[in-house]
Design a protein around this motif. Structure first.
Motif, mmCIF file in Angstrom:
data_model
loop_
_atom_site.group_PDB
_atom_site.id
_atom_site.type_symbol
_atom_site.label_atom_id
_atom_site.label_comp_id
_atom_site.label_asym_id
_atom_site.label_seq_id
_atom_site.Cartn_x
_atom_site.Cartn_y
_atom_site.Cartn_z
ATOM 1 N N VAL A 115 0.873 -1.177 0.000
ATOM 2 C CA VAL A 115 0.000 0.000 0.000
ATOM 3 C C VAL A 115 0.910 1.227 0.000
ATOM 4 O O VAL A 115 1.373 1.682 1.051
ATOM 5 N N THR A 116 1.178 1.741 -1.171
ATOM 6 C CA THR A 116 2.184 2.803 -1.303
ATOM 7 C C THR A 116 1.754 4.134 -0.695
ATOM 8 O O THR A 116 2.595 4.960 -0.341
ATOM 9 N N ASP A 117 0.446 4.344 -0.568
ATOM 10 C CA ASP A 117 -0.025 5.613 -0.015
ATOM 11 C C ASP A 117 -0.505 5.471 1.428
ATOM 12 O O ASP A 117 -1.268 6.319 1.921
ATOM 13 N N GLU A 118 -0.064 4.417 2.127
ATOM 14 C CA GLU A 118 -0.464 4.212 3.513
ATOM 15 C C GLU A 118 0.183 5.290 4.397
ATOM 16 O O GLU A 118 1.406 5.339 4.537
ATOM 17 N N PRO A 119 -0.615 6.162 5.027
ATOM 18 C CA PRO A 119 -0.042 7.243 5.835
ATOM 19 C C PRO A 119 0.642 6.761 7.109
ATOM 20 O O PRO A 119 1.451 7.498 7.687
ATOM 21 N N LEU A 120 0.330 5.525 7.531
ATOM 22 C CA LEU A 120 0.932 4.998 8.761
ATOM 23 C C LEU A 120 2.085 4.043 8.471
ATOM 24 O O LEU A 120 2.485 3.259 9.338
ATOM 25 N N GLN A 121 2.616 4.100 7.265
ATOM 26 C CA GLN A 121 3.746 3.239 6.897
ATOM 27 C C GLN A 121 4.859 3.361 7.932
ATOM 28 O O GLN A 121 5.269 4.476 8.288
ATOM 29 N N PHE A 122 5.332 2.216 8.418
ATOM 30 C CA PHE A 122 6.383 2.201 9.427
ATOM 31 C C PHE A 122 7.724 2.007 8.738
ATOM 32 O O PHE A 122 7.940 1.008 8.046
#
Length: 427
Positions: free
Chosen positions: A336-343
């Motif tokens: 999910v490239t646009d996941e704002p919670l990417q860790f």
């Protein structure tokens, strides 16, 4: 094993008068007709035929020759009427030979029956235990998990019997890939397995390390820890953030009926990490026996995957029509490239003897795609996992036979190392 089974049988016969040998008392106080030898042997043959006909790749864990040889030893013990518990103690001697956590002869509805027995006033072995390196049961807590001043004490004898001999008897019926897995399983389910082989007395005389005199302990009437955990979201899942920039996400199962609740939980956890600028994350699946792949794909990898991934590579599968097919997984899951919670911090996955099934697939993906490193205790479960578990009831005993429909290689396709283990490099 034959002499041991004969001993168990003799003990049972002392408790059941010959005049009512065909009737036995069940744990819930009801009576059940004992199963005659011909029916017991028919169930054994039914189980073997089903395994050999339905398993996609039996050599994954046992050869047909070895299975038939061990089955013949079991068949020679099925010579007198048995109730379901005794039938299980005999037939389950095949479980270590089958050597796969998804391939075994088990007790039906043991969680439900165990909980019901407690509600009806039945007592079980009074402690949660763990087997140590020498094969002794060691007290961990009171049954159900409450603290006890006896924690850490090794049990030497139970009602006059050598505790290591008892542990060996239970291990000889446990299922799982390896001795390490089976030892963990027996530790967790000691209360259940002990009751099937040795009964449920109202109290136990225990000899503990550091003591000469037996300790008389009443049976435990609290719901065992594993049953409490399975029924509690808070016991299975936890998110803890430390002030030093570290976080720990505990996921003790990849099964929860209300999946949306799990997804909300992990979303909240990663949101908290984002807000706290967390740099290091430990994902604890050391007690995770598996479940559904979408739980870790949508609940965890959504936030840590940085490139497309597959949950496996080549496979062998038993189709519904009975044919065996071989193939490779072609479709990759996209990050999910646009996941704002990417860790973007450091990820370590903590594994243990209970890391199994879908939890092994998750660990394989994290390792093979470089999403994190593995730490903890390994060499308990194969990286090449069976799955798609089917169950069938044995027609005469009512016991359950479980078997897999496929065997899946890890994403890398490598079959070495054979067993899941911590990463050699530092996290």
């Amino acid at each position: 094993m034959e002499s041991e089974t004969t001993l168990i049988s003799s003990l049972r016969k002392l408790l059941i008068p010959a005049a009512i040998a065909l009737l036995t008392l069940c744990a819930n106080g009801t009576t059940a007709q004992a199963i005659d030898p011909a029916a017991l042997q028919a169930d054994l043959r039914f189980a073997l035929d089903t395994i050999e006909r339905q398993h996609p790749d039996l050599a994954h864990s046992v050869t047909k020759v070895d299975l038939e040889r061990e089955a013949e030893k079991v068949r020679r013990q099925l010579v007198h009427p048995m109730d379901q518990a005794e039938a299980w103690t005999t037939l389950a001697q095949l479980n270590p030979v089958l050597a796969d956590g998804h391939l075994f002869i088990g007790l039906p509805d043991w969680r439900k029956q165990g909980a019901e027995a407690i509600r009806q006033g039945t007592g079980f072995f009074p402690f949660e235990i763990s087997l140590d390196a020498k094969g002794y049961p060691v007290i961990v807590a009171a049954l159900g998990g409450a603290t006890t001043p006896l924690a850490g004490r090794r049990i030497l004898r139970i009602d006059g019997r050598d505790a290591r001999m008892i542990a060996g008897s239970l291990l000889a019926r446990a299922h799982g890939d390896t001795p390490a897995f089976r030892s963990a399983l027996v530790s967790q389910r000691w209360w259940l397995l002990y009751s099937k082989l040795y009964g449920m007395p109202p109290a136990y005389d225990l000899v503990l390390s550091g003591s000469k005199e037996p300790l008389h302990v009443p049976a435990g009437h609290t719901l065992p820890a594993i049953l409490q955990q399975d029924a509690s979201f808070e016991r299975l899942f936890a998110c803890h953030l430390d002030a030093n920039g570290s976080a720990r996400l505990t996921v003790a199962s990849f099964f929860w009926e209300d999946k949306e609740r799990f997804f909300r939980f992990t979303h909240d956890c990663f949101a908290r990490m984002k807000a706290s600028s967390t740099k290091r994350l430990v994902i604890d699946v050391s007690a995770n026996g598996g479940g559904d792949d979408d739980m870790w794909k949508d609940g965890i990898l959504r936030y840590i995957a940085t490139r497309p991934y597959k949950h496996g590579s080549t496979y062998v599968k038993r189709e519904r029509n009975g044919a065996v097919t071989e193939g490779a997984i072609e479709t990759a899951t996209q990050p999910v490239t646009d996941e704002p919670l990417q860790f973007a911090g450091n990820v370590t996955v903590l594994i243990g003897p209970f890391t199994y099934s879908s939890a092994v697939l998750f660990s394989n993906v994290v390792r093979d795609y470089g999403f994190g490193t593995l730490a903890g205790t390994g060499n308990a479960a194969r990286t090449r996992q069976s799955g798609g578990v089917q169950t069938v009831k044995l027609p005469n005993t009512g016991l359950v036979l479980a078997y897999p429909r496929f065997v899946l290689d890890p994403p890398s396709g490598a079959r070495s190392p054979t067993y899941l283990q911590p990463d050699a490099r530092k996290p």
